[in-house]
Design an enzyme around this catalytic site. Sequence first.
Site: not given
Ligand code: GAL
Length: 455
Positions: A177, A365
């Site tokens: 990201e 994710e």
């Molecule tokens: C993403 C990040 C993760 C985690 C997730 C939930 O932006 O890559 O490390 O924190 O969000 O907030």
Amino acid sequence: MLNLSNEKDSRLSAEDFGANFIWGVSTAAYQIEGAHNIHDKGKSIWDVFSSKKGNIYQNQNGTVACDFYYRYKEDILLMKSMGIKNFRFSLSWSRLLPSGVGKPSKEGIQYYNDIIDFCLECGITPWITLYHWDLPQVLEDQGGWVNRKILEWFKEYAVLCAQSFGDRVKNWMVLNEPMVFTGAGYFLGVHAPGKKGLKHFLPSVHHAVLCQAIGGRVLREMVSKANIGTTFSCSQITPNSQKKKDISAAKRADTMLNRLFIEPSLGMGYPLGDIPVLKKIKELAEPEDEQNSIFEFDFIGVQNYTREIVKHSFWVPYLKAKIVKATKRNVKITLMDWEVYPPSLYNMIAQFSAYPKVKKVIVTENGAAFNDAVVDSKIKDVERIAYLEDYLKEVKRAKENGLKVEGYFVWTFTDNFEWAEGYYPKFGLVHVDFKTQKRKIKDSGFWYSRFITSS
Ligand code: GAL
């Protein structure tokens, strides 16, 4: 009768996604490892940022986090017991190269070797992210992502990782990201290293775009049969109204949040048209940079949690667009105050799949933080199960509609250190009692386990 058959039809099964669909869980080094100063480990920007009062919820930090450094065997065995076959984790740059560049840490390399070997022993495939936000502080002291030297530093780090682990690890992601670590870290100052303003933001964007490709090339050259991706945060952007002004504000937000980093890597250059100030990036670029930003990734990691409603705002500098907070919209939200909006995942898979040069998409994710209810010492996180099910239905719909989505990783395995929000939002499939470090599988963990092992 009708009701029953409807229920059956809408029930989700891993089989619907095909036998080759990749199921996993995602984590990041600083959020879980702890052991912040073991052996010769150097400080990262997150060690420093979280040690300063006022930066993190209740001044918490990742000094111990989930103690994964010492408990990795326990956690990987737990994954194995749940039938999880793919584990995404990141490498801590300052653990591997305590001075950012130069002499590698023997113990650091050993540590990741041990994790990788243990995963493989357990039948779990490691998926490595090279950079999940924890830059060595010594490099930040020289400007970090704002200094063009990051191109050399990052290359050296990527070479070390490819050399050390590429014989056993085939699945790689270069950056996690970049929009978040440049936007929150170098423009808004709410994440490490806490820098603000355009003079930090624009060079950090440009250098991250170049490093994305540099990392890709290093891995391609050095790791045989590598499956190379990089990951992007993304959210569906919906205009607040059909007014022209809101529609163009939404377009600008989409450019900034969803297109800025991927398009240069596809050879499309920066999407400069909508946001005049982005044109300043050109002033930072050297002649070969546009070409050197291009890399043919094997997959794109889409990371989606929510959608944003956007309206025109005269007062927001540069973007002239403002997010209408979910808390003000009377919609279902998570502990992060993010709207629960499953179609956003479908729409982002569609948006990224629509680039002809994107070969495939993996959801690297997706997940949610809720107040998990404990009943008779069981963690009845029904909201998380509903969230995961509803978002997965959108992934299934994407697959059925021929979109190129081939995997899904839940964020995240255990509750962990959630950056500026500290330990308050809990995203895990597994609960952690941070006083004792005891792990306990939540109902959502049992659910995910049954789901992925059911096919
Ligand atoms: C993403 C990040 C993760 C985690 C997730 C939930 O932006 O890559 O490390 O924190 O969000 O907030």
